[in-house]
Design a protein around this motif. Structure first.
Motif, PDB file in Angstrom:
ATOM      1  N   GLN A  44       4.440 -14.528   3.659  1.00  0.00           N
ATOM      2  CA  GLN A  44       3.787 -15.778   4.454  1.00  0.00           C
ATOM      3  C   GLN A  44       2.203 -15.741   3.890  1.00  0.00           C
ATOM      4  OE1 GLN A  44       5.133 -18.493   5.687  1.00  0.00           O
ATOM      5  NE2 GLN A  44       6.947 -17.642   4.956  1.00  0.00           N
ATOM      6  N   PHE A  45       1.462 -14.734   3.830  1.00  0.00           N
ATOM      7  CA  PHE A  45       0.244 -14.341   3.697  1.00  0.00           C
ATOM      8  C   PHE A  45      -0.392 -13.519   2.146  1.00  0.00           C
ATOM      9  CE2 PHE A  45       0.669 -14.953   8.235  1.00  0.00           C
ATOM     10  CZ  PHE A  45       0.096 -16.105   8.327  1.00  0.00           C
ATOM     11  N   ASN A  46       0.787 -13.604   1.426  1.00  0.00           N
ATOM     12  CA  ASN A  46       0.596 -12.607   0.094  1.00  0.00           C
ATOM     13  C   ASN A  46      -0.195 -11.559   0.337  1.00  0.00           C
ATOM     14  OD1 ASN A  46       2.080 -14.783  -1.408  1.00  0.00           O
ATOM     15  ND2 ASN A  46       0.145 -16.072  -1.301  1.00  0.00           N
ATOM     16  N   ALA A  47       0.236 -10.637   1.577  1.00  0.00           N
ATOM     17  CA  ALA A  47      -0.478  -9.574   1.929  1.00  0.00           C
ATOM     18  C   ALA A  47       0.058  -8.505   0.713  1.00  0.00           C
ATOM     19  CB  ALA A  47      -0.507  -9.106   3.011  1.00  0.00           C
ATOM     20  N   ASN A  48      -0.893  -7.739  -0.017  1.00  0.00           N
ATOM     21  CA  ASN A  48      -0.247  -6.713  -0.846  1.00  0.00           C
ATOM     22  C   ASN A  48      -0.321  -5.415  -0.136  1.00  0.00           C
ATOM     23  OD1 ASN A  48      -2.896  -5.264  -0.644  1.00  0.00           O
ATOM     24  ND2 ASN A  48      -3.595  -6.573  -2.660  1.00  0.00           N
ATOM     25  N   GLN A  49       0.165  -4.261  -0.607  1.00  0.00           N
ATOM     26  CA  GLN A  49       0.223  -3.050   0.306  1.00  0.00           C
ATOM     27  C   GLN A  49      -1.249  -2.468   0.633  1.00  0.00           C
ATOM     28  OE1 GLN A  49       3.363  -2.008   0.886  1.00  0.00           O
ATOM     29  NE2 GLN A  49       2.205  -0.675   2.252  1.00  0.00           N
ATOM     30  N   ASP A  50      -2.214  -2.736  -0.141  1.00  0.00           N
ATOM     31  CA  ASP A  50      -3.601  -2.236   0.597  1.00  0.00           C
ATOM     32  C   ASP A  50      -3.825  -3.026   1.923  1.00  0.00           C
ATOM     33  OD1 ASP A  50      -3.865  -0.350  -1.463  1.00  0.00           O
ATOM     34  OD2 ASP A  50      -4.992  -1.897  -2.794  1.00  0.00           O
ATOM     35  N   VAL A  51      -3.685  -4.232   1.847  1.00  0.00           N
ATOM     36  CA  VAL A  51      -3.838  -4.967   3.059  1.00  0.00           C
ATOM     37  C   VAL A  51      -2.811  -4.627   4.200  1.00  0.00           C
ATOM     38  CG1 VAL A  51      -3.432  -7.366   3.974  1.00  0.00           C
ATOM     39  CG2 VAL A  51      -4.946  -6.903   1.910  1.00  0.00           C
ATOM     40  N   ILE A  52      -1.713  -4.275   3.870  1.00  0.00           N
ATOM     41  CA  ILE A  52      -0.538  -3.943   4.664  1.00  0.00           C
ATOM     42  C   ILE A  52      -0.968  -2.630   5.388  1.00  0.00           C
ATOM     43  CG2 ILE A  52       1.807  -2.848   4.909  1.00  0.00           C
ATOM     44  CD1 ILE A  52       1.743  -6.030   4.640  1.00  0.00           C
ATOM     45  N   ASN A  53      -1.275  -1.671   4.463  1.00  0.00           N
ATOM     46  CA  ASN A  53      -1.804  -0.111   4.956  1.00  0.00           C
ATOM     47  C   ASN A  53      -2.853  -0.739   6.096  1.00  0.00           C
ATOM     48  OD1 ASN A  53       0.210   0.860   3.547  1.00  0.00           O
ATOM     49  ND2 ASN A  53      -1.109   1.802   2.177  1.00  0.00           N
ATOM     50  N   ALA A  54      -3.942  -1.356   5.479  1.00  0.00           N
ATOM     51  CA  ALA A  54      -5.175  -1.481   6.534  1.00  0.00           C
ATOM     52  C   ALA A  54      -4.732  -2.122   7.876  1.00  0.00           C
ATOM     53  CB  ALA A  54      -6.204  -2.582   5.735  1.00  0.00           C
ATOM     54  N   TRP A  55      -3.760  -2.993   7.673  1.00  0.00           N
ATOM     55  CA  TRP A  55      -3.226  -3.667   8.912  1.00  0.00           C
ATOM     56  C   TRP A  55      -2.649  -2.626   9.948  1.00  0.00           C
ATOM     57  CZ3 TRP A  55      -2.626  -8.276  11.618  1.00  0.00           C
ATOM     58  CH2 TRP A  55      -1.344  -8.487  12.542  1.00  0.00           C
ATOM     59  N   CYS A  56      -1.794  -1.788   9.415  1.00  0.00           N
ATOM     60  CA  CYS A  56      -1.119  -0.815  10.122  1.00  0.00           C
ATOM     61  C   CYS A  56      -2.157   0.158  10.455  1.00  0.00           C
ATOM     62  CB  CYS A  56       0.088  -0.128   9.181  1.00  0.00           C
ATOM     63  SG  CYS A  56       1.430  -1.294   8.857  1.00  0.00           S
ATOM     64  N   ARG A  57      -3.043   0.663   9.883  1.00  0.00           N
ATOM     65  CA  ARG A  57      -3.869   1.605  10.221  1.00  0.00           C
ATOM     66  C   ARG A  57      -4.959   0.985  11.367  1.00  0.00           C
ATOM     67  NH1 ARG A  57      -4.789   2.657   4.497  1.00  0.00           N
ATOM     68  NH2 ARG A  57      -6.263   1.048   4.466  1.00  0.00           N
ATOM     69  N   THR A  58      -5.266  -0.176  11.466  1.00  0.00           N
ATOM     70  CA  THR A  58      -5.792  -0.701  12.386  1.00  0.00           C
ATOM     71  C   THR A  58      -5.034  -0.503  13.788  1.00  0.00           C
ATOM     72  OG1 THR A  58      -7.067  -2.243  11.260  1.00  0.00           O
ATOM     73  CG2 THR A  58      -6.700  -2.878  13.486  1.00  0.00           C
ATOM     74  N   TRP A  59      -3.799  -0.686  14.064  1.00  0.00           N
ATOM     75  CA  TRP A  59      -3.021  -0.652  15.179  1.00  0.00           C
ATOM     76  C   TRP A  59      -2.609   0.626  15.598  1.00  0.00           C
ATOM     77  CZ3 TRP A  59      -5.041  -4.799  16.796  1.00  0.00           C
ATOM     78  CH2 TRP A  59      -5.057  -5.923  16.020  1.00  0.00           C
ATOM     79  N   ILE A  60      -2.238   1.254  14.553  1.00  0.00           N
ATOM     80  CA  ILE A  60      -2.040   2.996  14.729  1.00  0.00           C
ATOM     81  C   ILE A  60      -3.346   3.469  15.297  1.00  0.00           C
ATOM     82  CG2 ILE A  60      -1.268   4.913  13.696  1.00  0.00           C
ATOM     83  CD1 ILE A  60       0.581   3.396  11.831  1.00  0.00           C
ATOM     84  N   SER A  61      -4.408   3.173  14.584  1.00  0.00           N
ATOM     85  CA  SER A  61      -5.587   4.055  15.169  1.00  0.00           C
ATOM     86  C   SER A  61      -5.982   3.498  16.580  1.00  0.00           C
ATOM     87  CB  SER A  61      -6.837   3.487  14.201  1.00  0.00           C
ATOM     88  OG  SER A  61      -6.709   3.936  13.001  1.00  0.00           O
ATOM     89  N   GLU A  62      -5.785   2.310  16.580  1.00  0.00           N
ATOM     90  CA  GLU A  62      -6.306   1.838  18.212  1.00  0.00           C
ATOM     91  C   GLU A  62      -5.218   2.412  19.457  1.00  0.00           C
ATOM     92  OE1 GLU A  62      -6.986  -2.367  19.219  1.00  0.00           O
ATOM     93  OE2 GLU A  62      -8.373  -2.765  17.415  1.00  0.00           O
ATOM     94  N   GLY A  63      -3.985   2.371  18.911  1.00  0.00           N
ATOM     95  CA  GLY A  63      -3.210   2.957  19.927  1.00  0.00           C
ATOM     96  C   GLY A  63      -3.417   4.618  20.096  1.00  0.00           C
ATOM     97  N   PHE A  64      -3.421   5.288  18.808  1.00  0.00           N
ATOM     98  CA  PHE A  64      -3.645   6.694  19.077  1.00  0.00           C
ATOM     99  C   PHE A  64      -5.021   7.241  19.548  1.00  0.00           C
ATOM    100  CE2 PHE A  64      -0.709   8.366  15.384  1.00  0.00           C
ATOM    101  CZ  PHE A  64       0.251   7.840  16.222  1.00  0.00           C
ATOM    102  N   ASN A  65      -6.044   6.314  19.528  1.00  0.00           N
ATOM    103  CA  ASN A  65      -7.261   6.659  20.337  1.00  0.00           C
ATOM    104  C   ASN A  65      -6.995   6.428  21.760  1.00  0.00           C
ATOM    105  OD1 ASN A  65      -8.968   6.702  17.784  1.00  0.00           O
ATOM    106  ND2 ASN A  65      -9.442   4.721  18.010  1.00  0.00           N
ATOM    107  N   ALA A  66      -6.188   5.571  22.162  1.00  0.00           N
ATOM    108  CA  ALA A  66      -6.062   5.628  23.588  1.00  0.00           C
ATOM    109  C   ALA A  66      -5.143   6.746  23.969  1.00  0.00           C
ATOM    110  CB  ALA A  66      -5.388   4.316  24.134  1.00  0.00           C
TER     111      ALA A  66
END
Length: 193
Positions: free
Chosen positions: A118-140
């Motif tokens: 839907q948003f033409n996200a490439n693998q770099d964008v996907i990785n950045a998306w995932c890193r954001t939410w994983i990092s927030e959760g792992f920080n907590a």
């Protein structure tokens, strides 16, 4: 028991960990998500949502990994994956929920495919998306386990709990999305244990 699952599915992985920790035998039935086998009518008869895992216990089909893990804990209480005290149980469930409610749903295949198509996200964008939410959760997660002075080897105490059952597959997923895990030394210690 038959476990319908996919090798790289975090929800399937957490259920395999729980079954193995409890020493339960099960038949591994692979459902290839990359070939969309979960959407075939034969699997939709097992789980109308088209999600893995699904557990068949003598014809009784159980779905949704949190519900299945709770069922396992009730039906096969030893070894226990939840502490005995209600406050401790709530704490362990909260740690598991950081992964199960706040990290994993944003990084599962269904969401990532939507971002790609839907948003033409490439693998770099996907990785950045995932890193954001994983990092927030792992920080907590790391802050909570750092504050727990009674913690020994695992997320709580000295033996694996439901929190660890959820955490370990998420660590594997973090690596897949190129998350640098060095910021969370206690999480890495838990993985090693």
């Amino acid at each position: 028991m038959k476990l319908y699952n996919y090798f790289r599915s975090g929800t399937s992985h957490r259920l395999r960990i729980a079954l193995n920790l409890k020493g339960l035998d099960y038949e591994y039935v692979a459902v290839n998500l990359l070939k969309d086998e979960q959407f075939q009518d034969s699997f939709r008869k097992i789980n109308p949502q088209g999600f893995v895992p699904a557990l068949d216990d003598e014809g009784k089909i159980l779905t949704q990994s949190p519900a299945i893990i709770e069922w396992l804990e009730e039906k096969h209480p030893n070894p226990a994956l939840l502490p005995t005290k209600p406050d401790d149980r709530a704490y362990v469930r909260a740690l598991a929920a950081i992964v199960g409610c706040d990290i994993h749903p944003l990084n599962n295949r269904r969401i990532l495919e939507y971002l790609r198509h839907q948003f033409n996200a490439n693998q770099d964008v996907i990785n950045a998306w995932c890193r954001t939410w994983i990092s927030e959760g792992f920080n907590a997660y790391e802050k909570l386990i750092t504050a727990d002075k009674s913690r020994i080897k695992f997320s709580f105490g000295n033996s694996p709990t439901v929190a660890d059952v959820y955490l370990i597959p998420q660590i594997e997923s973090a690596r897949r999305f190129e998350v640098n895990l060095s910021a969370w030394p206690l999480i890495l210690e838990i993985e090693a244990a």
